[in-house]
Scaffold this motif. Sequence first.
Motif, short mmCIF file in Angstrom:
data_model
loop_
_atom_site.label_atom_id
_atom_site.label_comp_id
_atom_site.label_asym_id
_atom_site.label_seq_id
_atom_site.Cartn_x
_atom_site.Cartn_y
_atom_site.Cartn_z
N THR A 179 0.84 -1.20 0.00
CA THR A 179 0.00 0.00 0.00
C THR A 179 0.87 1.24 0.00
OG1 THR A 179 -0.12 0.29 2.41
CG2 THR A 179 -1.66 -1.27 1.42
N ASP A 180 0.26 2.36 -0.39
CA ASP A 180 0.97 3.65 -0.35
C ASP A 180 0.20 4.64 0.52
OD1 ASP A 180 -1.23 4.14 -1.89
OD2 ASP A 180 -0.12 4.96 -3.61
N GLU A 181 -0.52 4.13 1.50
CA GLU A 181 -1.41 4.98 2.28
C GLU A 181 -0.69 5.78 3.37
OE1 GLU A 181 -4.21 2.57 4.35
OE2 GLU A 181 -2.69 1.42 5.43
N SER A 182 0.56 5.47 3.66
CA SER A 182 1.24 6.14 4.77
C SER A 182 2.63 6.61 4.35
CB SER A 182 1.37 5.19 5.97
OG SER A 182 2.18 4.08 5.65
N VAL A 183 3.13 7.60 5.09
CA VAL A 183 4.49 8.08 4.93
C VAL A 183 5.13 8.13 6.31
CG1 VAL A 183 5.99 9.96 4.20
CG2 VAL A 183 3.91 9.47 2.92
N SER A 184 6.27 7.44 6.46
CA SER A 184 7.01 7.47 7.71
C SER A 184 8.31 8.23 7.50
CB SER A 184 7.31 6.05 8.20
OG SER A 184 6.12 5.35 8.48
N ARG A 185 8.63 9.09 8.46
CA ARG A 185 9.87 9.88 8.40
C ARG A 185 10.63 9.66 9.70
NH1 ARG A 185 5.55 12.90 6.32
NH2 ARG A 185 5.88 13.81 4.25
N THR A 186 11.93 9.37 9.57
CA THR A 186 12.75 9.08 10.74
C THR A 186 14.10 9.75 10.57
OG1 THR A 186 11.68 6.93 10.97
CG2 THR A 186 13.71 7.26 12.20
N ALA A 187 14.60 10.37 11.64
CA ALA A 187 15.90 11.04 11.56
C ALA A 187 16.51 11.19 12.94
CB ALA A 187 15.77 12.41 10.91
N HIS A 188 17.83 11.17 12.97
CA HIS A 188 18.55 11.64 14.16
C HIS A 188 18.47 13.17 14.16
CE1 HIS A 188 20.60 7.62 13.98
NE2 HIS A 188 20.44 7.74 15.27
N VAL A 189 18.21 13.72 15.32
CA VAL A 189 18.03 15.16 15.44
C VAL A 189 18.70 15.65 16.72
CG1 VAL A 189 15.82 15.10 14.20
CG2 VAL A 189 15.85 14.90 16.70
N SER A 190 18.65 16.95 16.92
CA SER A 190 19.00 17.55 18.21
C SER A 190 17.78 18.29 18.72
CB SER A 190 20.19 18.49 18.07
OG SER A 190 19.90 19.55 17.17
N LEU A 191 17.70 18.44 20.04
CA LEU A 191 16.57 19.09 20.69
C LEU A 191 17.06 20.00 21.80
CD1 LEU A 191 14.42 15.87 20.90
CD2 LEU A 191 13.63 17.96 19.78
N PRO A 192 16.38 21.12 22.06
CA PRO A 192 16.78 21.99 23.17
C PRO A 192 16.68 21.25 24.50
CG PRO A 192 15.19 23.08 21.73
CD PRO A 192 15.23 21.65 21.32
N PRO A 193 17.67 21.33 25.35
CA PRO A 193 17.61 20.63 26.64
C PRO A 193 16.38 21.00 27.46
CG PRO A 193 19.82 21.45 26.23
CD PRO A 193 18.95 22.03 25.16
N ALA A 194 15.84 22.19 27.25
CA ALA A 194 14.72 22.64 28.07
C ALA A 194 13.47 21.81 27.87
CB ALA A 194 14.43 24.11 27.77
N ILE A 195 13.33 21.14 26.73
CA ILE A 195 12.09 20.37 26.51
C ILE A 195 12.24 18.90 26.88
CG2 ILE A 195 11.43 21.97 24.67
CD1 ILE A 195 11.92 19.70 22.69
N ILE A 196 13.39 18.50 27.40
CA ILE A 196 13.56 17.13 27.89
C ILE A 196 12.96 17.05 29.29
CG2 ILE A 196 15.16 15.27 28.41
CD1 ILE A 196 15.03 16.03 25.44
N ASP A 197 12.02 16.17 29.47
CA ASP A 197 11.36 16.01 30.77
C ASP A 197 12.26 15.21 31.71
OD1 ASP A 197 9.05 16.11 32.58
OD2 ASP A 197 8.99 13.95 32.24
N ALA A 198 12.67 15.82 32.80
CA ALA A 198 13.63 15.18 33.72
C ALA A 198 13.05 13.93 34.37
CB ALA A 198 14.05 16.19 34.80
N ALA A 199 11.76 13.90 34.61
CA ALA A 199 11.15 12.77 35.32
C ALA A 199 11.07 11.52 34.46
CB ALA A 199 9.77 13.16 35.82
N THR A 200 10.75 11.68 33.19
CA THR A 200 10.52 10.51 32.33
C THR A 200 11.61 10.28 31.30
OG1 THR A 200 9.27 11.79 30.69
CG2 THR A 200 8.03 10.88 32.56
N GLY A 201 12.42 11.32 31.03
CA GLY A 201 13.38 11.22 29.93
C GLY A 201 12.73 11.44 28.58
N GLY A 202 11.44 11.74 28.58
CA GLY A 202 10.72 12.01 27.34
C GLY A 202 10.74 13.48 26.99
N LEU A 203 9.75 13.91 26.22
CA LEU A 203 9.67 15.29 25.77
C LEU A 203 8.51 16.00 26.46
CD1 LEU A 203 10.13 14.80 21.91
CD2 LEU A 203 11.88 15.41 23.61
#
Length: 527
Positions: A179-203
Amino acid sequence: MSATAPEDVVIAGAGPNGLMLACELGLAGVRPLVVERLPGRTEENRANGLVGQVVRMLDRRDLYERLSGSAGPPRPGPSFVFGAMPLDLGDLDDNPLCGLPVPQRRIEQVLEERALELGVEIRRGHELTGLSQDEEEVTAEVTGPAGPYRLRARYLVGADGGRSLTRKLSGIGFPGVTTDESVSRTAHVSLPPAIIDAATGGLDVPGYGIIPPFMHHRTERGLFVFAPFAAGSPLVSTTEWDPGHDGDRPLTVAELRESARRVLGADLPLGPPEGAGPHLLRRLTGRNTRLADRFRERRVLLVGDAAHVHAAIGGPGLNLGLQDAINLGWKLAAEIRGWAPPGLLDSYETERRPAARRVVMHTQAQTALIKPGAEVTALRELFTELLTDRRNVQHIADMMAGADVHYEMGADHPHPLVGRWAPDLLLDTPAGRVPLARLTASARPLLLDLTEDAAPAKEAAAWHDRVDTLTTSCPDPNPPATALLLRPDGYVAWASAAVRPAAREREALRAALTRWLGPAVLSRPSG
């Protein structure tokens, strides 16, 4: 083109599955020749680790510590995800979902090193271009740096991926759906430290909220995943059910940021990755789900993606493919070395094709559960209720790990372990107390005899050239069995719960030895 002397086995493809098969054959005393069209190991990260039963299997081949870089056996994780719904695994009686977060390029490196230690020849930059076969051998046409040549072999195994030329040339069908119904995009990136959640390690995304790490996060507009595998260069992935994208142009971080904005409804300040890399930047359009109509065509066999392709959700691909290789290796070696009983090699397909079909099923189910729409949201609400029942969580965890695989062993009134993965026992040996995994690195059949009279070991003595026997004891006062016959792939071919197995059970052991290892030798070992 001149033909060389015949090989026992030629393996087309030096990815993880082909290399694993080469290692298994090498352990069994067969030296395969591996041909790979790429001139060197790819730096592209097609997978970010292993999950499921294969992690324990690699421990039983003494490869887990090489890959993990740490001592000790695999440990299951406290949680996982199914169809972008969290699975709480902490309360399970037997949690089978072990993970090993190692990049695929490292997996290939370790498997190649092990294959070379075992005397395997790997020819990189040598591409399979044609094949023919008769009742005695396969002739492979190969093009290498010095030009075309032919290889003759008793068997050829295609481990050459979802677009397998081996499969096409051998006439094996590959039915399924693209099928061609979806598009997936994946990349290594950088993120501002301020949006890293200290409790979970998530965003902690402004205007959206907390997104846990390593969990598929579904919205009504798509799917989002944040995977901080490496400090400074985490992976971010999106999936949208809109086939529109920037044509054939390479993916950019800016395109991924726009996709994340659509999926989350909030801006995520993605930047270019840090460090030397290699860094992933990949766009995939559509989904491909296919299962070969057979895994063998006379002297040609298929393993891994050459035999089955499916959605990557849940990471089952290498779990499935590497276990294909482990199932096939000892059976193919037995055929080559001349002791295989009738039908042994055919059991590769009868055992592994249903396992592949099950992975196809649950990846299709998970894909349906992550799609947008009110009906899907309602279905997810129902699944959320079902997942509060520990029995349902155990069922799904076993299915995703491959721990629910059960092979037909042809036994009458079998022990519950027969046909299933051998449990991780502790055993007392002359060298001290060791886990079962330390006794299986040679990939030989193994009989464990914990009985009072060692009758199973005496019965197996006539197969001494093909099976290792250990008369031992177990510190567990209530072991799951008093005697077990393990195939090289870790599955139980016979088991007993009796402290002194009766004549009928001993007869069943002889039948299992004959079924899987061929007739007994005429003479017993001296001494």
